[in-house]
Design a protein around this motif. Structure first.
Motif, PDB file in Angstrom:
ATOM      1  N   VAL A 109      -5.138  -0.268  -2.229  1.00 18.28           N
ATOM      2  CA  VAL A 109      -6.329   0.811  -1.693  1.00 18.28           C
ATOM      3  C   VAL A 109      -5.445   1.452  -0.310  1.00 18.28           C
ATOM      4  CG1 VAL A 109      -7.553   2.898  -1.993  1.00 18.28           C
ATOM      5  CG2 VAL A 109      -6.909   1.341  -4.232  1.00 18.28           C
ATOM      6  N   GLY A 110      -6.115   0.495   0.790  1.00 20.16           N
ATOM      7  CA  GLY A 110      -5.949   0.561   1.737  1.00 20.16           C
ATOM      8  C   GLY A 110      -4.311   0.648   2.369  1.00 20.16           C
ATOM      9  N   ALA A 111      -3.651   0.281   1.758  1.00 18.12           N
ATOM     10  CA  ALA A 111      -2.321  -0.003   2.383  1.00 18.12           C
ATOM     11  C   ALA A 111      -1.214   1.737   1.501  1.00 18.12           C
ATOM     12  CB  ALA A 111      -1.036  -0.750   1.618  1.00 18.12           C
ATOM     13  N   MET A 112      -2.710   2.210   0.844  1.00 16.74           N
ATOM     14  CA  MET A 112      -1.499   3.462   0.332  1.00 16.74           C
ATOM     15  C   MET A 112      -2.625   4.652   1.288  1.00 16.74           C
ATOM     16  SD  MET A 112      -0.081   5.129  -1.567  1.00 16.74           S
ATOM     17  CE  MET A 112       0.293   4.213  -3.033  1.00 16.74           C
ATOM     18  N   ALA A 113      -3.326   3.908   1.376  1.00 21.01           N
ATOM     19  CA  ALA A 113      -4.352   4.977   2.500  1.00 21.01           C
ATOM     20  C   ALA A 113      -3.428   5.479   4.040  1.00 21.01           C
ATOM     21  CB  ALA A 113      -6.071   5.330   2.609  1.00 21.01           C
ATOM     22  N   THR A 114      -3.143   3.680   4.855  1.00 25.06           N
ATOM     23  CA  THR A 114      -2.686   4.349   5.413  1.00 25.06           C
ATOM     24  C   THR A 114      -0.586   4.601   5.618  1.00 25.06           C
ATOM     25  OG1 THR A 114      -3.609   1.833   5.821  1.00 25.06           O
ATOM     26  CG2 THR A 114      -1.708   2.296   7.391  1.00 25.06           C
ATOM     27  N   ALA A 115      -0.349   4.564   4.633  1.00 23.66           N
ATOM     28  CA  ALA A 115       1.119   5.254   4.373  1.00 23.66           C
ATOM     29  C   ALA A 115       1.586   6.886   4.431  1.00 23.66           C
ATOM     30  CB  ALA A 115       1.602   4.221   3.319  1.00 23.66           C
TER      31      ALA A 115
END
Length: 344
Positions: A109-115
């Motif tokens: 979820v953190g990766a998605m929020a970055t991208a």
């Protein structure tokens, strides 16, 4: 003092902390070891987070004793509610100087929020593996992420374990190897600094460290790049099984995710993706087959994206959102498209 927000990317091998200003600028970044609480225990996880966040605050020119407005933690192993609740309780009780507010989510979820804000699939293949679909409406569907005892298919650990299992079975005359095991055997002896395979036993049991074991995958990647047939075979299989994770969540993909310029966006996180050229054929074969089923209707194109920034940035963004603040991040500048494929 200006408003400051923090984010943590907690991996199975490495972790990263960022301190971000209210206008979205990264003021400081620090790195540290594993913070997966399932691997190292909650106590070590908390102590490592405290140390890294305090160091990042100092690097940003802030007083380590003055709490951030929020700290968003994006952790591998961060999706079991009871365990996360206990971590949050301990952070508030023991380390109030770190932040006024804490929130924890998964590394995916953190990766998605970055991208992106638009949704897509996060496909992690690092020390371990995981797949998470996040639709534009925020609904989530996952496949994998169960750790090395029950999953981690396509990860560095999985590739390393599979290689050594092929070697051991060949030496025991239990199974015929698909290719010559000579390179893997010599790489094992050198990497683990042992004289024979009996020397591997402490690394498997008494002195087992998942990150150390998974690190053997780097030697296998070097073998694949040099053309060793067994290593190439292992990465082909990794490509297949990672694609099967995508196929598993396809039935839940919102049709709008198929319709963008990039097709279905797949955000690829983890060092195993550096060997994409050896995984590509198997990956595409599986998705081509999945496209032929009912779940693949509308699935005509996909793109693979890699993060240019740590998902700690996404963690900081989610942490700020949890207290009603919005960090103005330019998500498009945080990713690169490294591969796109259109089905015929």
């Amino acid at each position: 003092m200006a408003a400051l927000f923090g984010g943590v990317e907690g991996g199975g091998t490495h972790s990263t902390v960022v301190v971000v200003s209210g206008d979205g600028r990264i003021l400081a970044e620090t790195e540290g070891p594993c913070t997966n609480h399932w691997l190292i225990g909650s106590e070590q996880c908390l102590l490592r987070i405290e140390r890294m966040v305090s160091e990042a605050k100092s690097k940003a020119g802030a007083d380590p004793r003055v709490p951030l407005l929020s700290l968003g933690l994006s952790l591998s192993g961060g999706d079991q509610e009871d365990a996360i609740g206990k971590l949050l309780e301990e952070l508030h009780r023991r380390f109030p100087h770190l932040s006024r507010s804490f929130s924890i989510t998964t590394d995916a979820v953190g990766a998605m929020a970055t991208a992106t804000d638009s949704g897509g699939i996060v496909l992690i293949s690092g020390t371990g593996s995981n797949c998470k679909l996040i639709n534009p409406d925020g609904s989530e569907t996952g496949c994998g992420g169960w750790g090395h005892m029950m999953g981690d298919e396509g990860s560095a650990f999985w590739i390393a374990h599979r290689a050594l299992k092929v070697l051991f079975d060949s030496m025991d005359n239990l199974e015929e190897p698909p290719h010559d095991v000579g390179y893997v055997r010599e790489a094992m002896l050198d990497y683990f600094q042992i004289q024979d395979r009996m020397g591997l036993l402490p690394h498997l049991y008494r002195s087992f460290h998942k990150a150390k074991f998974a690190g053997f995958c780097q030697r296998l990647a070097e073998g694949a790049q040099a053309g060793d047939p067994l290593c190439c075979h292992l990465f082909h299989k990794a490509g297949e099984v990672l694609a099967r994770h995508v196929a598993a969540v396809l039935p839940k993909v919102h049709t709008s995710l198929f319709q963008g310029e990039l097709g279905l966006p797949i955000i690829c996180v983890g060092s195993v993706w550096k060997s994409w050229d050896r995984m590509q054929e198997g990956f595409i074969q599986v998705l081509t087959q999945a496209r032929g089923g009912a779940a693949g209707r509308g699935f005509s194109r996909f793109s693979l994206l890699k993060l240019k920034r740590s998902s700690a940035l996404g963690g900081a963004r989610l942490g700020a959102r949890s207290i009603g603040a919005a960090l103005p991040l330019d998500c498009a500048s945080n990713v690169d498209v490294f591969y796109s494929h259109s089905f015929q």
